[in-house]
Design a protein around this motif. Structure first.
Motif, PDB file in Angstrom:
ATOM      1  N   LEU A  34       6.824  13.810 -15.334  1.00 55.56           N
ATOM      2  CA  LEU A  34       5.733  14.737 -15.625  1.00 55.56           C
ATOM      3  C   LEU A  34       5.368  14.582 -17.094  1.00 55.56           C
ATOM      4  N   ILE A  35       4.096  14.540 -17.400  1.00 57.19           N
ATOM      5  CA  ILE A  35       3.652  14.507 -18.791  1.00 57.19           C
ATOM      6  C   ILE A  35       3.287  15.929 -19.192  1.00 57.19           C
ATOM      7  N   THR A  36       3.913  16.418 -20.252  1.00 59.66           N
ATOM      8  CA  THR A  36       3.690  17.800 -20.689  1.00 59.66           C
ATOM      9  C   THR A  36       2.473  17.900 -21.612  1.00 59.66           C
ATOM     10  N   ASP A  37       2.119  19.129 -21.948  1.00 60.27           N
ATOM     11  CA  ASP A  37       0.956  19.344 -22.813  1.00 60.27           C
ATOM     12  C   ASP A  37       1.214  18.943 -24.267  1.00 60.27           C
ATOM     13  N   GLU A  38       2.391  18.428 -24.554  1.00 59.06           N
ATOM     14  CA  GLU A  38       2.666  17.872 -25.879  1.00 59.06           C
ATOM     15  C   GLU A  38       2.078  16.465 -26.029  1.00 59.06           C
ATOM     16  N   CYS A  39       1.541  15.918 -24.944  1.00 59.19           N
ATOM     17  CA  CYS A  39       0.925  14.589 -24.951  1.00 59.19           C
ATOM     18  C   CYS A  39      -0.182  14.524 -26.002  1.00 59.19           C
ATOM     19  N   ILE A  40      -0.187  13.433 -26.762  1.00 58.65           N
ATOM     20  CA  ILE A  40      -1.200  13.257 -27.807  1.00 58.65           C
ATOM     21  C   ILE A  40      -2.265  12.225 -27.414  1.00 58.65           C
ATOM     22  N   ASN A  41      -2.282  11.839 -26.137  1.00 58.64           N
ATOM     23  CA  ASN A  41      -3.268  10.874 -25.635  1.00 58.64           C
ATOM     24  C   ASN A  41      -3.272   9.572 -26.423  1.00 58.64           C
ATOM     25  N   CYS A  42      -2.100   9.060 -26.698  1.00 55.00           N
ATOM     26  CA  CYS A  42      -1.997   7.841 -27.504  1.00 55.00           C
ATOM     27  C   CYS A  42      -2.291   6.572 -26.702  1.00 55.00           C
ATOM     28  N   ILE A 100       0.666  12.057 -14.237  1.00 54.49           N
ATOM     29  CA  ILE A 100       1.426  11.139 -13.398  1.00 54.49           C
ATOM     30  C   ILE A 100       1.245  11.533 -11.944  1.00 54.49           C
ATOM     31  N   ASP A 101       0.847  10.576 -11.129  1.00 52.05           N
ATOM     32  CA  ASP A 101       0.703  10.775  -9.688  1.00 52.05           C
ATOM     33  C   ASP A 101       2.102  10.739  -9.077  1.00 52.05           C
ATOM     34  N   VAL A 102       2.595  11.882  -8.599  1.00 53.31           N
ATOM     35  CA  VAL A 102       3.958  11.955  -8.078  1.00 53.31           C
ATOM     36  C   VAL A 102       4.161  11.078  -6.846  1.00 53.31           C
ATOM     37  N   ASP A 103       3.089  10.750  -6.145  1.00 56.37           N
ATOM     38  CA  ASP A 103       3.208   9.895  -4.971  1.00 56.37           C
ATOM     39  C   ASP A 103       3.389   8.425  -5.337  1.00 56.37           C
ATOM     40  N   LYS A 104       3.129   8.066  -6.591  1.00 53.52           N
ATOM     41  CA  LYS A 104       3.292   6.685  -7.042  1.00 53.52           C
ATOM     42  C   LYS A 104       4.453   6.503  -8.018  1.00 53.52           C
ATOM     43  N   CYS A 105       4.940   7.590  -8.587  1.00 52.24           N
ATOM     44  CA  CYS A 105       6.000   7.494  -9.594  1.00 52.24           C
ATOM     45  C   CYS A 105       7.356   7.281  -8.935  1.00 52.24           C
ATOM     46  N   THR A 106       8.032   6.189  -9.302  1.00 53.07           N
ATOM     47  CA  THR A 106       9.384   5.911  -8.818  1.00 53.07           C
ATOM     48  C   THR A 106      10.384   5.933  -9.968  1.00 53.07           C
ATOM     49  N   PRO A 118      10.353  19.011 -12.289  1.00 55.69           N
ATOM     50  CA  PRO A 118      11.198  19.881 -11.464  1.00 55.69           C
ATOM     51  C   PRO A 118      10.564  20.247 -10.123  1.00 55.69           C
ATOM     52  N   ASN A 119       9.267  20.012  -9.984  1.00 62.09           N
ATOM     53  CA  ASN A 119       8.577  20.320  -8.730  1.00 62.09           C
ATOM     54  C   ASN A 119       8.586  19.159  -7.745  1.00 62.09           C
ATOM     55  N   LYS A 120       9.156  18.021  -8.156  1.00 60.93           N
ATOM     56  CA  LYS A 120       9.190  16.839  -7.277  1.00 60.93           C
ATOM     57  C   LYS A 120      10.582  16.219  -7.350  1.00 60.93           C
ATOM     58  N   VAL A 121      11.557  16.898  -6.765  1.00 62.91           N
ATOM     59  CA  VAL A 121      12.937  16.437  -6.778  1.00 62.91           C
ATOM     60  C   VAL A 121      13.107  15.353  -5.709  1.00 62.91           C
ATOM     61  N   GLU A 122      13.606  14.181  -6.135  1.00 59.28           N
ATOM     62  CA  GLU A 122      13.830  13.071  -5.214  1.00 59.28           C
ATOM     63  C   GLU A 122      15.157  12.405  -5.553  1.00 59.28           C
ATOM     64  N   GLU A 159      17.732   8.992  -5.536  1.00 58.79           N
ATOM     65  CA  GLU A 159      17.498   7.576  -5.829  1.00 58.79           C
ATOM     66  C   GLU A 159      17.095   6.828  -4.565  1.00 58.79           C
ATOM     67  N   ASP A 160      17.684   7.196  -3.431  1.00 60.12           N
ATOM     68  CA  ASP A 160      17.296   6.568  -2.164  1.00 60.12           C
ATOM     69  C   ASP A 160      15.826   6.825  -1.841  1.00 60.12           C
ATOM     70  N   GLU A 161      15.373   8.042  -2.088  1.00 60.01           N
ATOM     71  CA  GLU A 161      13.968   8.361  -1.840  1.00 60.01           C
ATOM     72  C   GLU A 161      13.056   7.576  -2.779  1.00 60.01           C
ATOM     73  N   LEU A 162      13.486   7.407  -4.035  1.00 61.91           N
ATOM     74  CA  LEU A 162      12.703   6.607  -4.982  1.00 61.91           C
ATOM     75  C   LEU A 162      12.629   5.154  -4.524  1.00 61.91           C
ATOM     76  N   TRP A 163      13.737   4.618  -4.001  1.00 64.06           N
ATOM     77  CA  TRP A 163      13.731   3.255  -3.475  1.00 64.06           C
ATOM     78  C   TRP A 163      12.799   3.138  -2.269  1.00 64.06           C
ATOM     79  N   GLN A 164      12.806   4.127  -1.401  1.00 59.59           N
ATOM     80  CA  GLN A 164      11.902   4.115  -0.245  1.00 59.59           C
ATOM     81  C   GLN A 164      10.446   4.129  -0.700  1.00 59.59           C
ATOM     82  N   LYS A 165      10.159   4.933  -1.706  1.00 52.74           N
ATOM     83  CA  LYS A 165       8.797   4.986  -2.235  1.00 52.74           C
ATOM     84  C   LYS A 165       8.417   3.639  -2.838  1.00 52.74           C
TER      85      LYS A 165
END
Length: 83
Positions: free
Chosen positions: A4-12, A33-39, A63-67, A69-75
């Motif tokens: 997740l990218i927080t609001d501290e991002c400076i758009n660098c 970050i698109d949670v459906d593409k992030c592994t 914290p809203n997208k708990v996965e 390592e196996d799930e990350l590999w499947q993705k």
């Protein structure tokens, strides 16, 4: 778990080209970050590349997208077609 990218991002613009899954894009105010593409770079690198290059340390685990390592590999397999 996805990242997740927080609001501290400076758009660098450093994180977007580093993402092997093209999960990072410019949002309305900051990058997102698109949670459906992030592994967390599982299958590509040992560590998340966006986290490695971020100069302000604003990319924690989502914290809203708990996965597992196996799930990350499947993705990863679903996104790349690799086994």
């Amino acid at each position: 778990m996805a990242l997740l990218i927080t609001d501290e991002c400076i758009n660098c613009d450093i994180c977007e080209p580093e993402c092997p899954n093209e999960a990072i894009s410019q949002g309305d105010e900051i990058y997102v970050i698109d949670v459906d593409k992030c592994t967390e770079c599982v299958g590509h690198y040992d560590d998340p590349q966006c986290v490695e290059v971020c100069p302000v340390d604003c990319i924690p685990l989502n914290p809203n997208k708990v996965e597992t390592e196996d799930e990350l590999w499947q993705k990863y397999r679903g996104l790349t077609g690799k086994e």
